[in-house]
Design a protein around this motif. Structure first.
Motif, PDB file in Angstrom:
ATOM      1  N   LEU A 109       0.865  -1.162   0.000  1.00 53.12           N
ATOM      2  CA  LEU A 109       0.000   0.000   0.000  1.00 53.12           C
ATOM      3  C   LEU A 109       0.913   1.227   0.000  1.00 53.12           C
ATOM      4  O   LEU A 109       1.778   1.368   0.874  1.00 53.12           O
ATOM      5  N   ALA A 110       0.767   2.110  -0.964  1.00 49.97           N
ATOM      6  CA  ALA A 110       1.696   3.222  -1.143  1.00 49.97           C
ATOM      7  C   ALA A 110       1.269   4.497  -0.415  1.00 49.97           C
ATOM      8  O   ALA A 110       2.030   5.465  -0.383  1.00 49.97           O
ATOM      9  N   ASP A 111       0.068   4.522   0.158  1.00 48.04           N
ATOM     10  CA  ASP A 111      -0.409   5.728   0.847  1.00 48.04           C
ATOM     11  C   ASP A 111       0.575   6.294   1.880  1.00 48.04           C
ATOM     12  O   ASP A 111       0.768   7.499   1.936  1.00 48.04           O
ATOM     13  N   PRO A 112       1.217   5.458   2.708  1.00 48.87           N
ATOM     14  CA  PRO A 112       2.129   6.028   3.708  1.00 48.87           C
ATOM     15  C   PRO A 112       3.325   6.784   3.115  1.00 48.87           C
ATOM     16  O   PRO A 112       3.951   7.580   3.799  1.00 48.87           O
ATOM     17  N   PHE A 113       3.623   6.539   1.835  1.00 49.77           N
ATOM     18  CA  PHE A 113       4.783   7.164   1.202  1.00 49.77           C
ATOM     19  C   PHE A 113       4.425   8.373   0.352  1.00 49.77           C
ATOM     20  O   PHE A 113       5.297   9.118  -0.079  1.00 49.77           O
ATOM     21  N   ARG A 114       3.137   8.600   0.095  1.00 52.37           N
ATOM     22  CA  ARG A 114       2.694   9.700  -0.769  1.00 52.37           C
ATOM     23  C   ARG A 114       3.075  11.031  -0.138  1.00 52.37           C
ATOM     24  O   ARG A 114       2.792  11.304   1.008  1.00 52.37           O
ATOM     25  N   GLY A 115       3.746  11.871  -0.941  1.00 50.32           N
ATOM     26  CA  GLY A 115       4.133  13.201  -0.477  1.00 50.32           C
ATOM     27  C   GLY A 115       5.321  13.213   0.464  1.00 50.32           C
ATOM     28  O   GLY A 115       5.733  14.263   0.920  1.00 50.32           O
ATOM     29  N   LEU A 167       9.218   4.933  -6.034  1.00 53.25           N
ATOM     30  CA  LEU A 167       7.770   4.902  -6.268  1.00 53.25           C
ATOM     31  C   LEU A 167       7.371   6.105  -7.099  1.00 53.25           C
ATOM     32  O   LEU A 167       7.611   7.245  -6.705  1.00 53.25           O
ATOM     33  N   GLU A 168       6.760   5.850  -8.232  1.00 52.15           N
ATOM     34  CA  GLU A 168       6.309   6.917  -9.147  1.00 52.15           C
ATOM     35  C   GLU A 168       4.804   7.075  -8.982  1.00 52.15           C
ATOM     36  O   GLU A 168       4.042   6.192  -9.332  1.00 52.15           O
ATOM     37  N   PHE A 169       4.387   8.224  -8.424  1.00 51.54           N
ATOM     38  CA  PHE A 169       2.978   8.490  -8.164  1.00 51.54           C
ATOM     39  C   PHE A 169       2.297   9.204  -9.333  1.00 51.54           C
ATOM     40  O   PHE A 169       1.130   9.542  -9.246  1.00 51.54           O
TER      41      PHE A 169
END
Length: 160
Positions: free
Chosen positions: A31-37, A56-58
């Motif tokens: 789950l990538a949410d914790p790394f966003r921003g 990670l490329e958002f």
């Protein structure tokens, strides 16, 4: 692998990314949410005990790195000042350019850009863009709403 030994992994619309070990091929979904921003570069330890690096490329759309010379830009927000630009990268939603003689641009400035997808080949493309970010000489812009032949032409170009 991209520079610095990091492999690029795109985060999917459901905010998940698949990490694939380059040593054994095992994969796991995160789950990538914790790394966003925050943190986009990860150091991952695989089940096989090997460690590898992942970026990670958002980004919503694929961005194609290019070096398209011969473009120009008009700043509609600052009395129509004009400059020559070089397109650094392009996607179906926007582009980034650099310029040595660019006027003092600000975020949210409205610009008109003109370029061709391959220097000296094909028609000149004219689009209105909005400045979204400025980093040193790199100006990131988003295309204003559009539709039609240009969008399909650009999508084919970026994805090829």
């Amino acid at each position: 692998m991209p520079e610095s030994g990091y492999s690029k992994t795109y985060v999917r619309p459901n905010n998940r990314a698949v990490l694939i070990c380059p040593y054994c091929g095992q994969w796991r979904r995160i789950l990538a949410d914790p790394f966003r921003g925050k943190k986009h570069k990860l150091k991952v330890k695989c089940f096989c005990k090997e460690t590898f690096k992942v970026f990670l490329e958002f980004r919503k759309e694929v961005r194609k790195e290019k070096f398209l010379r011969g473009g120009s830009c008009i700043d509609h927000s600052q009395k129509g000042s004009r400059c020559d630009i070089v397109i650094i990268d392009i996607s179906v939603t926007g582009l980034a350019f650099s310029s040595l003689d660019a006027p003092t641009l600000r975020i949210d400035d409205e610009l008109g850009v003109e370029f061709s997808l391959d220097f000296g080949k094909g028609p000149n493309i004219k689009r209105d863009v909005i400045v979204k970010n400025i980093r040193h000489k790199r100006v990131g812009c988003e295309f204003e709403l559009s539709g039609g032949a240009f969008d399909s032409q650009l999508e084919y170009y970026v994805r090829s």
